[in-house]
Every structure is written in C-alpha cells, then in structure tokens.
Scaffold this motif. Structure first.
Motif, PDB file in Angstrom:
ATOM      1  N   TRP A 168      13.149  84.605 -30.985  1.00  0.00           N
ATOM      2  CA  TRP A 168      11.694  84.756 -30.827  1.00  0.00           C
ATOM      3  C   TRP A 168      11.446  85.823 -29.760  1.00  0.00           C
ATOM      4  CZ3 TRP A 168       7.844  84.361 -27.172  1.00  0.00           C
ATOM      5  CH2 TRP A 168       6.534  84.159 -27.652  1.00  0.00           C
ATOM      6  N   GLU A 212      12.838  84.420 -26.219  1.00  0.00           N
ATOM      7  CA  GLU A 212      13.206  83.016 -26.090  1.00  0.00           C
ATOM      8  C   GLU A 212      14.515  82.782 -26.842  1.00  0.00           C
ATOM      9  OE1 GLU A 212      10.338  79.442 -26.353  1.00  0.00           O
ATOM     10  OE2 GLU A 212      11.421  79.430 -28.272  1.00  0.00           O
ATOM     11  N   ARG A 213      15.553  82.324 -26.119  1.00  0.00           N
ATOM     12  CA  ARG A 213      16.866  82.093 -26.703  1.00  0.00           C
ATOM     13  C   ARG A 213      17.360  80.692 -26.374  1.00  0.00           C
ATOM     14  NH1 ARG A 213      17.724  87.424 -24.506  1.00  0.00           N
ATOM     15  NH2 ARG A 213      18.068  88.999 -26.122  1.00  0.00           N
ATOM     16  N   ASP A 251      15.676  75.861 -25.099  1.00  0.00           N
ATOM     17  CA  ASP A 251      15.190  77.150 -25.581  1.00  0.00           C
ATOM     18  C   ASP A 251      14.505  77.834 -24.403  1.00  0.00           C
ATOM     19  OD1 ASP A 251      16.064  76.564 -28.159  1.00  0.00           O
ATOM     20  OD2 ASP A 251      14.174  75.576 -28.671  1.00  0.00           O
ATOM     21  N   ARG A 252      15.206  78.708 -23.745  1.00  0.00           N
ATOM     22  CA  ARG A 252      14.717  79.318 -22.518  1.00  0.00           C
ATOM     23  C   ARG A 252      14.035  80.653 -22.803  1.00  0.00           C
ATOM     24  NH1 ARG A 252      15.909  76.623 -18.225  1.00  0.00           N
ATOM     25  NH2 ARG A 252      15.099  78.334 -16.950  1.00  0.00           N
ATOM     26  N   LEU A 253      12.911  80.862 -22.128  1.00  0.00           N
ATOM     27  CA  LEU A 253      12.154  82.099 -22.273  1.00  0.00           C
ATOM     28  C   LEU A 253      12.279  82.922 -21.002  1.00  0.00           C
ATOM     29  CD1 LEU A 253       8.778  82.817 -23.851  1.00  0.00           C
ATOM     30  CD2 LEU A 253       9.040  83.349 -21.432  1.00  0.00           C
ATOM     31  N   GLU A 254      12.536  84.216 -21.164  1.00  0.00           N
ATOM     32  CA  GLU A 254      12.571  85.149 -20.054  1.00  0.00           C
ATOM     33  C   GLU A 254      11.841  86.422 -20.465  1.00  0.00           C
ATOM     34  OE1 GLU A 254      16.628  85.795 -19.062  1.00  0.00           O
ATOM     35  OE2 GLU A 254      16.825  83.905 -17.953  1.00  0.00           O
ATOM     36  N   SER A 283      10.796  80.381 -18.111  1.00  0.00           N
ATOM     37  CA  SER A 283      10.260  79.120 -18.633  1.00  0.00           C
ATOM     38  C   SER A 283      10.590  77.954 -17.701  1.00  0.00           C
ATOM     39  CB  SER A 283      10.811  78.843 -20.032  1.00  0.00           C
ATOM     40  OG  SER A 283      12.232  78.843 -20.029  1.00  0.00           O
ATOM     41  N   HIS A 317      11.225  73.761 -17.615  1.00  0.00           N
ATOM     42  CA  HIS A 317      11.663  72.719 -18.543  1.00  0.00           C
ATOM     43  C   HIS A 317      11.644  71.334 -17.930  1.00  0.00           C
ATOM     44  CE1 HIS A 317      13.209  75.427 -21.780  1.00  0.00           C
ATOM     45  NE2 HIS A 317      13.219  76.281 -20.768  1.00  0.00           N
ATOM     46  N   ARG A 356      12.199  72.223 -25.158  1.00  0.00           N
ATOM     47  CA  ARG A 356      11.198  73.276 -25.268  1.00  0.00           C
ATOM     48  C   ARG A 356      10.553  73.520 -23.899  1.00  0.00           C
ATOM     49  NH1 ARG A 356      11.176  76.680 -28.712  1.00  0.00           N
ATOM     50  NH2 ARG A 356       8.912  76.879 -28.724  1.00  0.00           N
ATOM     51  N   PRO A 357      10.095  74.730 -23.625  1.00  0.00           N
ATOM     52  CA  PRO A 357       9.391  74.996 -22.368  1.00  0.00           C
ATOM     53  C   PRO A 357       8.112  74.159 -22.252  1.00  0.00           C
ATOM     54  CG  PRO A 357      10.062  77.056 -23.407  1.00  0.00           C
ATOM     55  CD  PRO A 357      10.306  75.967 -24.416  1.00  0.00           C
ATOM     56  N   VAL A 366       5.510  78.103 -18.004  1.00  0.00           N
ATOM     57  CA  VAL A 366       6.124  79.397 -17.687  1.00  0.00           C
ATOM     58  C   VAL A 366       5.668  79.779 -16.285  1.00  0.00           C
ATOM     59  CG1 VAL A 366       6.354  81.828 -18.313  1.00  0.00           C
ATOM     60  CG2 VAL A 366       6.132  80.094 -20.109  1.00  0.00           C
TER      61      VAL A 366
END
Length: 267
Positions: free
Chosen positions: A143, A169-170, A178-181, A195, A197, A208-209, A212
């Motif tokens: 994503w 997001e990986r 599922d971490r977002l950066e 993100s 958590h 899921r986050p 953020v």
C-alpha cells in the motif's frame, strides 16, 4: 485509510419471557434491550492511542468531522476543509487484486496576524497489488500513498511553496503488524510519519495502525488517532516559528493519511 470499528457492546443480562410465543418473546427482548443498547453505545468512549511523551502534555485535539461519504466538509483551525475521495478493487481471475484509492482536499485557511488567507490543495493517490494462489495471498506491491500539495506553504504565508508526501505500509518480517512509514517535505520543513500500534495503558500491540505520529527533527509534533468513526488530530501547543511550521506541515500530511479510503482493509 484504515477502517475504524467501535468496541462491541454486549447486553449485561439474558431475558426469557414466560408464556409468550417465540416471535412475541423476541419482540419483548428487543423492546427491553433497546434502552440498554442505546445507553451503552452513547457512553462508550473512543479508545485512546499511546502517544510519545512529547505529545502527552499540552496538546489540542480536533475531531475532523467530514462524515462517511465520498464528499465531505468540516471546520478546522477556523477554516474549512472540503474533500472528495474514492476507492475501488479490481480482481483479475481471482488471482490478482489491485486496490486504488483517490483523495483530494482543499483546506481554506483564514487570515491571521502572521499570514494572509490562503488555500492548501491536496491531490493524493494510493495503490496496492496482491497475488493469490489457492489460500495463500502475497503482496506484490505494498500500500503506497503519494500526495502533491499545492499551496502547502500558505499556512505560514508562502503560498507558492508546494509539498510532496510519500508513505508506504508494509507487513513486518513476522507478519504480525502492518507498519506505515512516510515522509512529507514542504520547502525546508521535513516531517516523518510512523504508525502507532498500541492503545494507551495496553501492552498488546494491534496488527493494524490505530494512529499515526508525525516527527520533526526527532520530536513528535502531532498525531492522528484512527480509533473512532472519524479521525482526531492531536497537536502540540505553542513553540517557535519553526515548530509551528512543522505542526502545520504535519497536519496536512496526517489529514491525507487519515482521510484516504483503503478498499483492501474493508473486510
């Protein structure tokens, strides 16, 4: 971006009427339970996310009440936020799934003693591709969110300064999160996104986050909570002109992340 579900509400009792038909019994249960359910839903607060220490003190919280539709409008910082968004999923032969999302928003900023009135225009796109073989699904392309922000510098009186946001997001190597950066750049201001958590007071992380946080030069300046039906901005109060610019830039980026629809997370 992420779906937000309210905590499940359970009735504190079971009522079995005597001498009534099954249908009448069900009606009686619904009538008696309705006040309890409505009262419980009204009293359930949104879970709070765990914030960095720098944001646990003096902050201001603003709910971005744009509604649930493709088009929405809300008041923010004395101005008006107007948005349009969409999302769709294309499946090819039940083997390839392509998710697409789009978001555009205009944030009309009122004039202040430090700047004239201005507008920030965001044009955002999100993409993801998954491959499926039997019961196994593999993410071919994670994503990814990209946004072009016209007039981003209008928040501090530089309307000709544009901004660029990129976020990915990986899944972690263990597959448990599922971490977002991401990173947002506006002129000489750079804000990093990470993100969250964990809920406040809880040691168990979520996959899921739940929010953020935005960092500037290693310091948390703002965050957005995604635990309610509408996102809630949490921003630091006061500071130098540089800190104010960082908070304004963080707000623009967090709005994009929070308001983007994600069709792949709608299950």
């Amino acid at each position: 971006m992420m779906p937000r579900r309210l905590p499940e509400t359970r009735l504190p009792f079971q009522f079995v009427p005597v001498g009534l038909t099954n249908r009448a019994a069900r009606v009686a249960v619904l009538i008696l339970a309705l006040p309890v359910v409505l009262g419980a839903c009204a009293s359930v607060p949104a879970a709070r996310i765990a914030l960095p220490d720098l944001l646990a003190g003096a902050v201001r919280e603003d709910r971005v009440a744009v509604g649930f539709g493709r088009d929405g409008q809300a008041s923010l910082d004395g101005g008006t936020l107007t948005l349009r968004r969409g999302a769709d999923r294309l499946e090819l032969f039940r083997r390839v799934s392509r998710d697409k999302g789009s978001l555009s928003y205009t944030w009309a900023l009122p004039a202040t003693a430090q700047r004239p009135a201005g507008e920030v225009h965001a044009d955002c796109r999100a993409r993801r591709t998954e491959l499926t073989a039997g019961i196994v699904a593999v993410t071919a392309s994670p994503w990814t969110l990209t946004c072009d922000m016209a007039g981003a510098g209008a928040a501090w009186g530089q309307p000709s300064t544009a901004g660029r946001l990129m976020a990915v997001e990986r899944s972690t190597a263990s597959g448990t999160q599922d971490r977002l950066e991401g990173q947002y750049e506006v002129g000489d201001v750079t804000v990093r996104l990470e993100s969250v958590h964990r809920f406040a007071g809880s040691g168990w992380p979520s996959r899921r986050p739940v929010g953020v946080v935005a960092m500037h030069q290693g310091r948390a300046v703002a965050a957005v909570a995604l635990t309610d039906t509408e996102p809630v901005l949490i921003r630091a109060v006061g500071g130098s002109n540089e800190a104010t610019r960082a908070i304004d830039a963080a707000t623009q980026a967090l709005l994009a992340v929070a308001l983007m629809w994600d069709p792949g997370s709608a299950d």
